[in-house]
Each structure stands twice: as structure tokens, then as C-alpha cells.
Design a protein around this motif. Structure first.
Motif, PDB file in Angstrom:
ATOM      1  N   LYS A  37     -25.800 -62.185  18.063  1.00  0.00           N
ATOM      2  CA  LYS A  37     -24.848 -61.664  19.051  1.00  0.00           C
ATOM      3  C   LYS A  37     -23.813 -60.759  18.374  1.00  0.00           C
ATOM      4  CE  LYS A  37     -23.650 -64.048  22.651  1.00  0.00           C
ATOM      5  NZ  LYS A  37     -23.097 -64.999  23.611  1.00  0.00           N
ATOM      6  N   ASP A  38     -23.324 -61.178  17.204  1.00  0.00           N
ATOM      7  CA  ASP A  38     -22.341 -60.371  16.481  1.00  0.00           C
ATOM      8  C   ASP A  38     -22.945 -59.048  15.996  1.00  0.00           C
ATOM      9  OD1 ASP A  38     -20.531 -62.378  16.970  1.00  0.00           O
ATOM     10  OD2 ASP A  38     -20.314 -63.001  14.873  1.00  0.00           O
ATOM     11  N   LYS A  40     -25.396 -57.419  17.448  1.00  0.00           N
ATOM     12  CA  LYS A  40     -25.540 -56.591  18.651  1.00  0.00           C
ATOM     13  C   LYS A  40     -24.213 -55.939  19.009  1.00  0.00           C
ATOM     14  CE  LYS A  40     -26.356 -57.182  23.482  1.00  0.00           C
ATOM     15  NZ  LYS A  40     -26.576 -58.151  24.520  1.00  0.00           N
ATOM     16  N   GLN A  41     -23.130 -56.715  18.932  1.00  0.00           N
ATOM     17  CA  GLN A  41     -21.807 -56.171  19.249  1.00  0.00           C
ATOM     18  C   GLN A  41     -21.347 -55.180  18.178  1.00  0.00           C
ATOM     19  OE1 GLN A  41     -19.465 -59.740  19.757  1.00  0.00           O
ATOM     20  NE2 GLN A  41     -20.154 -60.022  21.867  1.00  0.00           N
ATOM     21  N   SER A  42     -21.623 -55.465  16.914  1.00  0.00           N
ATOM     22  CA  SER A  42     -21.221 -54.569  15.823  1.00  0.00           C
ATOM     23  C   SER A  42     -21.838 -53.184  15.978  1.00  0.00           C
ATOM     24  CB  SER A  42     -21.636 -55.137  14.463  1.00  0.00           C
ATOM     25  OG  SER A  42     -20.906 -56.276  14.152  1.00  0.00           O
ATOM     26  N   TYR A  43     -23.080 -53.155  16.420  1.00  0.00           N
ATOM     27  CA  TYR A  43     -23.777 -51.881  16.604  1.00  0.00           C
ATOM     28  C   TYR A  43     -23.623 -51.339  18.019  1.00  0.00           C
ATOM     29  CZ  TYR A  43     -25.918 -52.070  12.014  1.00  0.00           C
ATOM     30  OH  TYR A  43     -26.130 -52.087  10.664  1.00  0.00           O
ATOM     31  N   ASN A  44     -22.848 -52.059  18.845  1.00  0.00           N
ATOM     32  CA  ASN A  44     -22.596 -51.636  20.225  1.00  0.00           C
ATOM     33  C   ASN A  44     -23.906 -51.372  20.973  1.00  0.00           C
ATOM     34  OD1 ASN A  44     -20.845 -51.153  22.350  1.00  0.00           O
ATOM     35  ND2 ASN A  44     -20.710 -48.957  21.921  1.00  0.00           N
ATOM     36  N   SER A  46     -26.865 -52.305  23.751  1.00  0.00           N
ATOM     37  CA  SER A  46     -27.147 -53.016  24.998  1.00  0.00           C
ATOM     38  C   SER A  46     -28.308 -53.968  24.727  1.00  0.00           C
ATOM     39  CB  SER A  46     -27.525 -52.032  26.106  1.00  0.00           C
ATOM     40  OG  SER A  46     -28.793 -51.460  25.833  1.00  0.00           O
ATOM     41  N   GLU A  65     -29.847 -65.017  21.933  1.00  0.00           N
ATOM     42  CA  GLU A  65     -28.410 -64.757  21.745  1.00  0.00           C
ATOM     43  C   GLU A  65     -27.537 -65.901  22.245  1.00  0.00           C
ATOM     44  OE1 GLU A  65     -26.390 -60.926  22.655  1.00  0.00           O
ATOM     45  OE2 GLU A  65     -28.379 -60.502  23.486  1.00  0.00           O
TER      46      GLU A  65
END
Length: 115
Positions: A37-38, A40-44, A46, A65
């Protein structure tokens, strides 16, 4: 200190903390989910794009996730290697045993051309 653990019938090992805590299946599964999850968020990213790039269904990725399902060893290797990481690093990060910026130690070559 290394601790051997089973994840989906596959033997893996993780670094134990200074107190020598042993991590069970739920801890390891949750750690992998947290790191995914982190990342995915780090690379922005979807969910749809990441699932497409990893060639897994978006619904399955969402289950990974949110720690509703744990990937088998081969899928976990596929996910971690897509980010230039290994499973152990993802789990150690997810267990909060290291404080790092994931984007500094990872690289997602499949994103070249998307971002």
C-alpha cells in the motif's frame, strides 16, 4: 537475528527486532500488505494501473493491499521484484523495523513511460 517463518506454505525469514520477537503469519501478511500500500502511494499509482502493470486482477490487488488475502510466494516475488525490492525488504519495512523512504530504495521500471 533471523527468524524463519512460513508464508503460504513457503519458508521465508525475517529480521527479528532487538527483543527477539517472533512474527507470526498474520504479522508477516500484514507487513507485506502495508508495504504494498505504501509503495502504491509513494508512486501515486491507481489500483487499476498497478494491477495492469503487475498483470493481476485489480480486485486481487485490492485484497492484497487490505490484507484480506495474502499472495502466494511466486506472486509476492513478482510484486516485490517489480519494485526492485525483495520480499524480505518489504516485510521488514512493513514490520517497522527500518525507517526508509521506499521511493529511494525502489524502482518500478514498468512505470517508465507512464509517469
Amino acid at each position: 537475528m533471523k527468524q524463519f517463518c512460513y508464508l503460504n506454505n513457503s519458508l521465508i525469514y525475517v529480521e527479528c527486532n532487538e527483543e527477539g520477537d517472533v512474527y507470526d503469519y498474520d504479522d508477516i501478511s500484514n507487513a507485506f500488505a502495508k508495504c504494498l500500500k505504501d509503495l502504491k502511494q509513494s508512486y501515486n499509482l491507481s489500483g487499476n494501473l498497478l494491477a495492469t502493470l503487475l498483470d493481476i486482477p485489480q480486485q486481487t490487488l485490492n485484497l492484497y493491499e487490505n490484507n484480506k488475502r495474502t499472495p502466494n510466494f511466486i506472486t509476492a516475488m513478482k510484486i516485490s521484484s517489480a519494485f526492485g525490492l525483495n520480499i524480505e525488504t518489504m516485510i521488514i519495512y512493513g514490520l517497522d523495523l527500518i525507517d526508509i523512504d521506499l521511493k529511494q530504495i525502489s524502482h518500478f521500471p514498468k512505470l517508465d513511460g507512464y509517469c
